[in-house]
Motif scaffolding. Structure first.
Motif, mmCIF file in Angstrom:
data_model
loop_
_atom_site.group_PDB
_atom_site.id
_atom_site.type_symbol
_atom_site.label_atom_id
_atom_site.label_comp_id
_atom_site.label_asym_id
_atom_site.label_seq_id
_atom_site.Cartn_x
_atom_site.Cartn_y
_atom_site.Cartn_z
ATOM 1 N N ILE A 128 -37.381 39.991 94.073
ATOM 2 C CA ILE A 128 -37.624 41.000 95.095
ATOM 3 C C ILE A 128 -39.110 41.320 95.204
ATOM 4 O O ILE A 128 -39.863 41.220 94.232
ATOM 5 C CB ILE A 128 -36.822 42.290 94.810
ATOM 6 C CG1 ILE A 128 -37.237 42.911 93.476
ATOM 7 C CG2 ILE A 128 -35.325 42.010 94.828
ATOM 8 C CD1 ILE A 128 -36.558 44.237 93.176
ATOM 9 N N ASN A 170 -39.762 50.304 99.967
ATOM 10 C CA ASN A 170 -39.145 49.196 100.683
ATOM 11 C C ASN A 170 -39.084 47.974 99.775
ATOM 12 O O ASN A 170 -40.114 47.512 99.275
ATOM 13 C CB ASN A 170 -39.949 48.877 101.956
ATOM 14 C CG ASN A 170 -39.221 47.932 102.876
ATOM 15 O OD1 ASN A 170 -38.004 47.780 102.788
ATOM 16 N ND2 ASN A 170 -39.943 47.285 103.759
ATOM 17 N N VAL A 184 -37.493 43.988 99.348
ATOM 18 C CA VAL A 184 -36.947 42.848 100.088
ATOM 19 C C VAL A 184 -36.800 41.671 99.135
ATOM 20 O O VAL A 184 -37.725 41.355 98.372
ATOM 21 C CB VAL A 184 -37.860 42.449 101.266
ATOM 22 C CG1 VAL A 184 -37.184 41.380 102.123
ATOM 23 C CG2 VAL A 184 -38.208 43.657 102.114
ATOM 24 N N ASP A 185 -35.624 41.009 99.186
ATOM 25 C CA ASP A 185 -35.418 39.796 98.399
ATOM 26 C C ASP A 185 -36.105 38.625 99.081
ATOM 27 O O ASP A 185 -36.039 38.470 100.307
ATOM 28 C CB ASP A 185 -33.915 39.516 98.252
ATOM 29 C CG ASP A 185 -33.654 38.229 97.504
ATOM 30 O OD1 ASP A 185 -34.061 38.150 96.336
ATOM 31 O OD2 ASP A 185 -33.074 37.303 98.108
ATOM 32 N N GLN A 197 -33.732 37.800 102.084
ATOM 33 C CA GLN A 197 -34.255 38.934 102.858
ATOM 34 C C GLN A 197 -33.317 40.137 102.797
ATOM 35 O O GLN A 197 -33.316 40.987 103.683
ATOM 36 C CB GLN A 197 -34.549 38.545 104.309
ATOM 37 C CG GLN A 197 -35.626 37.503 104.449
ATOM 38 C CD GLN A 197 -36.083 37.300 105.872
ATOM 39 O OE1 GLN A 197 -36.217 38.268 106.635
ATOM 40 N NE2 GLN A 197 -36.318 36.060 106.248
ATOM 41 N N GLU A 247 -32.491 43.638 102.033
ATOM 42 C CA GLU A 247 -33.483 44.718 102.044
ATOM 43 C C GLU A 247 -32.833 46.049 101.707
ATOM 44 O O GLU A 247 -31.755 46.370 102.203
ATOM 45 C CB GLU A 247 -34.152 44.805 103.423
ATOM 46 C CG GLU A 247 -35.264 45.835 103.514
ATOM 47 C CD GLU A 247 -35.979 45.790 104.850
ATOM 48 O OE1 GLU A 247 -36.964 46.527 105.023
ATOM 49 O OE2 GLU A 247 -35.537 45.016 105.726
ATOM 50 N N VAL A 301 -34.049 50.188 101.448
ATOM 51 C CA VAL A 301 -35.085 51.193 101.690
ATOM 52 C C VAL A 301 -34.649 52.491 101.036
ATOM 53 O O VAL A 301 -33.519 52.948 101.227
ATOM 54 C CB VAL A 301 -35.317 51.404 103.191
ATOM 55 C CG1 VAL A 301 -36.448 52.411 103.416
ATOM 56 C CG2 VAL A 301 -35.642 50.090 103.882
ATOM 57 N N ALA A 359 -42.710 41.911 102.113
ATOM 58 C CA ALA A 359 -42.418 43.348 102.105
ATOM 59 C C ALA A 359 -43.281 44.085 103.117
ATOM 60 O O ALA A 359 -42.809 44.992 103.808
ATOM 61 C CB ALA A 359 -42.643 43.918 100.702
ATOM 62 N N LYS A 410 -41.957 43.682 106.617
ATOM 63 C CA LYS A 410 -40.770 44.523 106.818
ATOM 64 C C LYS A 410 -41.153 45.997 106.973
ATOM 65 O O LYS A 410 -40.429 46.764 107.614
ATOM 66 C CB LYS A 410 -39.805 44.358 105.640
ATOM 67 C CG LYS A 410 -39.191 42.967 105.512
ATOM 68 C CD LYS A 410 -38.176 42.704 106.597
ATOM 69 C CE LYS A 410 -37.479 41.370 106.366
ATOM 70 N NZ LYS A 410 -36.425 41.104 107.382
ATOM 71 N N ASN A 441 -29.354 50.751 105.203
ATOM 72 C CA ASN A 441 -29.273 49.565 104.362
ATOM 73 C C ASN A 441 -28.083 48.666 104.707
ATOM 74 O O ASN A 441 -28.240 47.442 104.787
ATOM 75 C CB ASN A 441 -29.240 49.972 102.885
ATOM 76 C CG ASN A 441 -30.541 50.634 102.446
ATOM 77 O OD1 ASN A 441 -31.602 50.376 103.010
ATOM 78 N ND2 ASN A 441 -30.461 51.499 101.448
ATOM 79 N N ASN A 454 -28.587 44.651 106.167
ATOM 80 C CA ASN A 454 -28.151 43.521 105.356
ATOM 81 C C ASN A 454 -26.907 42.813 105.887
ATOM 82 O O ASN A 454 -26.729 41.617 105.623
ATOM 83 C CB ASN A 454 -27.899 43.993 103.918
ATOM 84 C CG ASN A 454 -29.165 44.527 103.264
ATOM 85 O OD1 ASN A 454 -30.213 43.902 103.329
ATOM 86 N ND2 ASN A 454 -29.066 45.696 102.660
ATOM 87 N N CYS A 463 -32.038 37.758 110.759
ATOM 88 C CA CYS A 463 -33.437 37.531 110.398
ATOM 89 C C CYS A 463 -33.768 36.046 110.564
ATOM 90 O O CYS A 463 -32.900 35.184 110.438
ATOM 91 C CB CYS A 463 -33.701 37.943 108.947
ATOM 92 S SG CYS A 463 -33.314 39.640 108.539
#
Length: 423
Positions: free
Chosen positions: A200, A220, A222-223, A227, A229, A231, A298, A301, A332, A336, A341
């Protein structure tokens, strides 16, 4: 003898007549009342009288030490200054104040010149000394500005001296950048995921200041591969608020987190965070200098998600729990399971240079990307399976998830944060 308010016997310095009296006084067994005039001439006369009274020049070395300690305590002089005065007494037999009457060196660069230098720095945003010297030369020689005649001949080294002068500082305030300090926490390199989820990238987004009051902070995460994510919102980025937020973030991911990468901010590069990651056996890396892409995922994003959703307007810190609840319940899951994306494809040319393309066929949600990985179920946390995650993903449609998120956001901002804001 006289008595003070505590009925303690006090005697005047004139009654200290022997070296033994001085020794007792220095050891604190004898209280003495003394007042030394602020007039330097009177102070010198008193000091000379004491040296004569105890016949200082004829004393042995230990007794001289006692007299010196006594004079230091009474006069408040430094040891170096008292030594110079005793040397003068030994040489001339008296003490006299030597008043300096010379005017010293004549100043070449006046306050007017310094003000011109400050104005020149202000006008050109404080370039290096060589550039300012050249500008002064051009002002005098090329453009005929006679007021720069003196500054045109200044040396670069003395130009920096003038910048440190009080006259310059009164004219202009300058701010120095924070000096970097190396830290052994975290490894300074780009993380290598090898196509596995769980590596991440994390970054902090500050929600503005208002009247010197800080706003909330968005964390924030993000993987890199999927991706995925998450927050989170906290009132402050101190350890009290950040450590529970990190625990919540790490728990939210459906797969095992293996790597943690951040920039070099002190909110993450500290021993509390390092201890938490070490406890979970998570690899800790941090961005390298002159490699702006190390944490670019990150940061991208931040603009595409956080700023679009929350904008730039100040949000008071007291609303962090409500925003965090909104993120956990609506934002979230939408990001996801319902927001597609782009995922890159790396192409290597004949010269070995790599470039990334983002084909439309690779566009999918982070959850779909997770499922598409080879042996994807091996990356899930114990007790989590794709059957359960599919129920979350397919419970509502993408449009319904977006509508729910928008309505919840509008209700949060209109009813609580910004009642007059239309969203």
């Amino acid at each position: 003898f006289v008595h003070d308010g505590s009925m303690k016997a006090i005697m005047k310095t004139e009654e200290l007549t022997t070296i033994e009296h001085l020794s007792n006084f220095l050891e604190g067994t004898q209280a003495v009342a003394f007042t030394i005039s602020s007039d330097k001439d009177k102070r010198y006369r008193w000091l000379q009288r004491e040296l004569v009274r105890f016949d200082y020049l004829s004393l042995n070395k230990p007794d001289k030490g006692i007299v010196i300690r006594y004079l230091l305590k009474v006069t408040g002089y430094s040891r170096q200054q008292l030594t110079r005065l005793i040397a003068q007494y030994r040489k001339t037999g008296r003490l006299s104040r030597q008043q300096r009457t010379t005017a010293g060196f004549k100043r070449r660069y006046t306050d007017h010149d310094i003000r011109l230098l400050a104005e020149m720095d202000e006008r050109h945003d404080t370039p290096c000394g060589h550039a300012i010297k050249k500008l002064c030369e051009r002002a005098y020689q090329v453009f005929g500005q006679s007021e720069y005649e003196t500054l045109a001949g200044i040396s670069v080294s003395h130009l920096y001296n003038l910048r440190q002068s009080k006259a310059y500082q009164r004219q202009r305030l300058t701010f120095e950048k924070t000096r970097p300090k190396s830290s052994t926490i975290g490894e300074r390199r780009k993380p290598c995921s090898n196509g596995q989820p769980g590596y991440i990238r994390i970054d902090t987004v500050h929600q503005g200041d208002l009247d010197k009051q800080k706003g909330v902070y968005h964390i924030n995460v993000v993987d890199e591969v999927t991706q995925f994510e998450v927050v989170c919102c906290v009132e402050r980025i101190s350890e009290r608020y950040l450590i529970p937020a990190l625990e919540q973030l790490l728990e939210t991911f459906p797969f095992v987190v293996q790597g943690f990468h951040s920039d070099n901010g002190s909110e993450y590069i500290n021993r509390k965070v390092a201890k938490l990651l070490e406890k979970l056996r998570i690899e800790f890396t941090k961005s390298r200098p002159r490699h702006s892409n190390d944490n670019a995922l990150a940061e991208s994003k931040n603009g595409a998600v956080v700023r679009k959703l929350f904008g730039y307007e100040h949000i008071p810190q007291r609303w962090a729990p409500q925003i965090n609840a909104f993120n956990h319940e609506y934002l979230n899951p939408y990001l996801n399971y319902h927001r597609p994306c782009f995922f890159p494809t790396t192409i290597t040319d004949a010269k070995g240079k790599q470039r990334k393309t983002y084909p439309y066929t690779n566009m999918m949600t982070p959850y779909d990307k997770l499922k598409s990985l080879p042996d994807a179920s091996n990356y899930l946390k114990p007790g989590i399976n794709f059957e359960t995650l599919n129920q979350v993903a397919l419970q509502i449609s993408d449009n319904e998830a977006a509508d729910q998120m928008k309505k919840a956001r509008q209700k949060l901002f209109n009813d609580r944060l910004f009642p007059k804001w239309s969203g």
